[in-house]
Design a protein around this motif. Structure first.
Motif, mmCIF file in Angstrom:
data_model
loop_
_atom_site.group_PDB
_atom_site.id
_atom_site.type_symbol
_atom_site.label_atom_id
_atom_site.label_comp_id
_atom_site.label_asym_id
_atom_site.label_seq_id
_atom_site.Cartn_x
_atom_site.Cartn_y
_atom_site.Cartn_z
ATOM 1 N N UNK B 23 9.309 -7.739 15.365
ATOM 2 C CA UNK B 23 9.191 -6.371 14.870
ATOM 3 C C UNK B 23 9.703 -6.261 13.430
ATOM 4 N N UNK B 24 10.786 -6.983 13.130
ATOM 5 C CA UNK B 24 11.282 -6.948 11.748
ATOM 6 C C UNK B 24 10.263 -7.574 10.810
ATOM 7 N N UNK B 25 9.654 -8.695 11.250
ATOM 8 C CA UNK B 25 8.692 -9.328 10.346
ATOM 9 C C UNK B 25 7.431 -8.497 10.215
ATOM 10 N N UNK B 26 7.144 -7.621 11.207
ATOM 11 C CA UNK B 26 6.030 -6.683 11.022
ATOM 12 C C UNK B 26 6.328 -5.772 9.847
ATOM 13 N N UNK B 27 7.552 -5.236 9.809
ATOM 14 C CA UNK B 27 7.915 -4.347 8.707
ATOM 15 C C UNK B 27 7.825 -5.082 7.381
ATOM 16 N N UNK B 28 8.327 -6.333 7.357
ATOM 17 C CA UNK B 28 8.272 -7.095 6.115
ATOM 18 C C UNK B 28 6.838 -7.441 5.743
ATOM 19 N N UNK B 29 5.995 -7.670 6.773
ATOM 20 C CA UNK B 29 4.597 -8.012 6.494
ATOM 21 C C UNK B 29 3.877 -6.832 5.850
ATOM 22 N N UNK B 30 4.163 -5.616 6.338
ATOM 23 C CA UNK B 30 3.534 -4.443 5.730
ATOM 24 C C UNK B 30 3.947 -4.337 4.271
ATOM 25 N N UNK B 31 5.238 -4.573 4.017
ATOM 26 C CA UNK B 31 5.732 -4.557 2.637
ATOM 27 C C UNK B 31 5.033 -5.632 1.817
ATOM 28 N N UNK B 32 4.952 -6.849 2.400
ATOM 29 C CA UNK B 32 4.313 -7.956 1.693
ATOM 30 C C UNK B 32 2.864 -7.630 1.374
ATOM 31 N N UNK B 33 2.168 -7.020 2.358
ATOM 32 C CA UNK B 33 0.762 -6.699 2.133
ATOM 33 C C UNK B 33 0.615 -5.756 0.942
ATOM 34 N N UNK B 34 1.469 -4.744 0.889
ATOM 35 C CA UNK B 34 1.345 -3.783 -0.203
ATOM 36 C C UNK B 34 1.698 -4.428 -1.528
ATOM 37 N N UNK B 35 2.655 -5.357 -1.508
ATOM 38 C CA UNK B 35 3.010 -6.051 -2.752
ATOM 39 C C UNK B 35 1.874 -6.960 -3.213
ATOM 40 N N UNK B 36 1.282 -7.712 -2.230
ATOM 41 C CA UNK B 36 0.203 -8.639 -2.591
ATOM 42 C C UNK B 36 -0.996 -7.859 -3.115
ATOM 43 N N UNK B 37 -1.353 -6.773 -2.399
ATOM 44 C CA UNK B 37 -2.485 -5.976 -2.865
ATOM 45 C C UNK B 37 -2.192 -5.408 -4.248
ATOM 46 N N UNK B 38 -0.941 -4.987 -4.463
ATOM 47 C CA UNK B 38 -0.554 -4.464 -5.768
ATOM 48 C C UNK B 38 -0.718 -5.521 -6.842
ATOM 49 N N UNK B 39 -0.273 -6.752 -6.536
ATOM 50 C CA UNK B 39 -0.367 -7.816 -7.523
ATOM 51 C C UNK B 39 -1.820 -8.143 -7.828
ATOM 52 N N UNK B 40 -2.682 -8.170 -6.762
ATOM 53 C CA UNK B 40 -4.086 -8.495 -6.980
ATOM 54 C C UNK B 40 -4.750 -7.412 -7.813
ATOM 55 N N UNK B 41 -4.370 -6.171 -7.579
ATOM 56 C CA UNK B 41 -5.027 -5.067 -8.292
ATOM 57 C C UNK B 41 -4.259 -4.644 -9.535
ATOM 58 N N UNK B 42 -3.340 -5.497 -10.021
ATOM 59 C CA UNK B 42 -2.573 -5.245 -11.241
ATOM 60 C C UNK B 42 -1.785 -3.946 -11.152
ATOM 61 N N UNK B 43 -1.162 -3.717 -9.982
ATOM 62 C CA UNK B 43 -0.249 -2.586 -9.830
ATOM 63 C C UNK B 43 1.122 -3.149 -9.481
ATOM 64 N N UNK B 44 2.100 -2.266 -9.294
ATOM 65 C CA UNK B 44 3.426 -2.752 -8.941
ATOM 66 C C UNK B 44 3.622 -2.812 -7.427
ATOM 67 N N UNK B 45 2.960 -1.947 -6.669
ATOM 68 C CA UNK B 45 3.250 -1.870 -5.238
ATOM 69 C C UNK B 45 4.526 -1.085 -5.022
ATOM 70 N N UNK B 46 5.025 -1.031 -3.754
ATOM 71 C CA UNK B 46 6.232 -0.242 -3.489
ATOM 72 C C UNK B 46 7.432 -0.818 -4.240
ATOM 73 N N UNK B 47 8.177 0.041 -4.956
ATOM 74 C CA UNK B 47 9.302 -0.472 -5.744
ATOM 75 C C UNK B 47 10.442 0.534 -5.854
ATOM 76 N N UNK B 48 10.473 1.536 -4.947
ATOM 77 C CA UNK B 48 11.485 2.579 -5.097
ATOM 78 C C UNK B 48 12.587 2.458 -4.048
ATOM 79 N N UNK B 49 12.174 2.328 -2.745
ATOM 80 C CA UNK B 49 13.169 2.349 -1.666
ATOM 81 C C UNK B 49 13.826 0.981 -1.543
ATOM 82 N N UNK B 50 15.116 0.888 -1.809
ATOM 83 C CA UNK B 50 15.815 -0.384 -1.672
ATOM 84 C C UNK B 50 15.506 -1.306 -2.842
#
Lengths: 199, 332
Positions: B23-50
């Motif tokens: 379950x913890x790695x699910x949460x991290x995977x969602x974060x990773x997905x948003x970061x990877x998609x951000x990197x592919x699309x030249x965005x930052x992705x989530x960068x505020x919480x924590x």
């Protein structure tokens, strides 16, 4: 003690779910109870140590057959009252099949094998290996014949439903994939005031 | 009696030692997905919480938990609530047989691979029940699509598994990994490896095959009517399924807990590390595919499953078994 207790638990669940399959008013609920019944019979198979048969039952019946049932039943618009009314018509046929199945069970358990023989047969070797040993050697013809019966049923269903209609437009995937930009787009130089000449 | 309660406690602790990391790695995977998609699309992705936005998924879960759970008035209430639970339960009980290392597994059963196949084929019930119980047209269409799609791709997954099983000679997952000690099956069975990954994408409803939840045509597919935590459960289950299919790929094709080469500095590292690294790589491929490919059309999806994968895998089963038989390489 544990084995006997769980046998009666799962058997009771199995019979209850089967009754619900018949008497549910909503056909979708019936199919879902049928899934529960399959699941309980899987547990029963696993209890006697036939884990391969049990799990294959789960894969084939729950994972494929019941889903297709659900798929069809979900799309039907069944009038519940007429369905309940018609049930009496099928009782003689149902009794006939029930009698045949009961006779088969009695024949197999009482006359065909003795009980401890079956027990040593099950425990002696890995369940999966045992089926593998006999399926393609001793029961080769039966196995292939049942495969052919299934194939015939499948072809029959396709022939019944697959009517060729010349009016329907179909896609030709190969021609779609082999088109290039030159087939579809043409660059023209148009002089101002003349428009495109269609040639 | 004390030994029974002791064993029970050990069993429960073992289960928690699998479920909590998943379950913890699910949460991290969602974060990773948003970061990877951000990197592919030249965005930052989530960068505020924590730090680096790593707590974003936990914040999202809290937000979902505090929202109101809406029940559509025309829905079948019991099944509507039951469907997301079933989906999550099915994606978690499969972990009972996944071996993380040669000794670390909850239940080492003889028919482990068949158990996994059965559980993953039950996954379609959550989707189809959700779609029907919502009693609304978009969820219903999504459910019908997913039922047909998942059944179609299960067929080719079954043939891929059969090819691996012919090479191993056992249905036990630990045996499957141990027979790859010298060579991973990804090398001799490369085409099957590729087909398995593509089918896994279709089986977990990921892009480019996410037609059950195709937002361009079906709003959100089968979970259109779901809100709050019942939506959250579907979300959790989808990502837990991704991790499950990746671990299955690692077990079947990438040698489980074995290092790539059996030499000194690599083989002292504990097997669990290699397992996690490989799962992570496969998950990255999942995210990479999502960022790269457009969605398939439904008829293209069906054509790929039935007209290309099915004959191809069937022929490969025959070729593999003929090869093994001819050269006397069959196990046992």
């Amino acid at each position: 003690m544990f084995l006997v207790g769980s046998f009666f638990l799962f058997a009771a669940f199995l019979i209850t779910t089967c009754i619900f399959v018949i008497f549910s008013k909503n056909p979708v609920n019936s199919v879902l109870f049928l899934v529960l019944a399959f699941l309980n019979s899987t547990f029963l198979f696993i209890l006697i140590g036939a884990e391969f048969v049990g799990i294959i039952l789960a894969i084939v019946y729950i994972g494929a057959v019941a889903i297709l049932f659900l798929f069809v039943v979900m799309m039907l618009d069944i009038q519940i009252t007429t369905l309940m009314f018609n049930i009496k018509r099928y009782i003689p046929l149902a009794l006939l099949f029930a009698g045949i199945i009961l006779a088969e069970i009695v024949y197999l358990t009482v006359f065909k094998t003795s009980k401890d023989n079956l027990d040593t047969f099950i425990r002696s070797k890995n369940n999966t290996e045992q089926i593998g040993d006999v399926l393609y050697t001793e029961y080769f013809i039966d196995f292939q014949l049942s495969g052919i019966v299934l194939l015939l049923a499948m072809i029959g269903a396709i022939v019944l439903t697959h009517v060729y209609r010349p009016t329907i437009k179909r896609q030709n995937i190969e021609s779609q994939n082999s088109t290039t930009a030159e087939d579809r787009v043409k660059l023209l130089k148009i002089k101002s005031g003349e428009g495109i000449k269609d040639d | 009696m004390t030994s029974l309660s002791f064993e029970l406690t050990i069993g429960i602790l073992k289960i928690f030692s699998f479920v909590v990391p998943v379950l913890v790695s699910v949460a991290l995977l969602v974060y990773l997905e948003r970061k990877v998609l951000g990197a592919v699309q030249l965005r930052k992705g989530p960068n505020v919480v924590g730090p680096f936005g790593i707590l974003q998924s936990f914040a999202d879960v809290l937000k979902l938990l505090t929202k109101e759970n809406l029940l559509p008035s025309s829905s079948n209430k019991f099944l509507f609530i039951f469907a997301p639970m079933l989906t999550l339960i099915l994606s978690l009980i499969a972990w009972a047989v996944i071996p993380i290392s040669s000794t670390y597994v909850i239940a080492n059963i003889n028919i482990g691979i068949l158990y996994l196949f059965a559980v993953s084929s039950f996954g379609v019930y959550g989707v189809i029940i959700a779609g029907w119980a919502s009693n609304s047209k978009y969820p219903f269409l999504g459910a019908l699509r997913s039922a047909a799609q998942m059944i179609s791709y299960e067929v080719s997954i079954g043939f891929v598994i059969i090819t691996v099983l012919i090479c191993v000679g056992s249905l036990n997952l630990i045996d499957i990994v141990e027979s790859q000690k010298n060579m991973w099956f990804a090398i001799p069975l490369l085409p099957m490896f590729v087909i398995f990954i593509i089918s896994a994408l279709a089986e977990t409803n990921r892009l480019p095959f996410d037609l059950p939840e195709d937002e361009a045509t079906l709003v959100a597919g089968f979970f259109t009517e779901y809100s709050s935590i019942s939506f959250g459960l579907f979300f959790l289950a989808e990502y837990a399924n991704m991790i499950l299919m990746s671990s299955l790929t690692v077990i079947l094709f990438l040698g489980g807990w074995y290092p790539p080469i059996d030499i000194f500095p690599l083989n002292v590292i504990p097997g669990i590390f290699w397992f996690v690294i490989k799962v992570f790589l496969i998950l990255f491929v999942f995210l990479w595919v999502r960022a790269t490919f457009p969605r398939y059309r439904y008829d293209q999806l069906m054509r790929l499953g039935w007209k290309i994968f099915l004959p191809f895998t069937l022929i490969w089963v025959v070729i593999t078994s003929a090869f093994l038989f001819y050269f006397g390489l069959l196990p046992n």
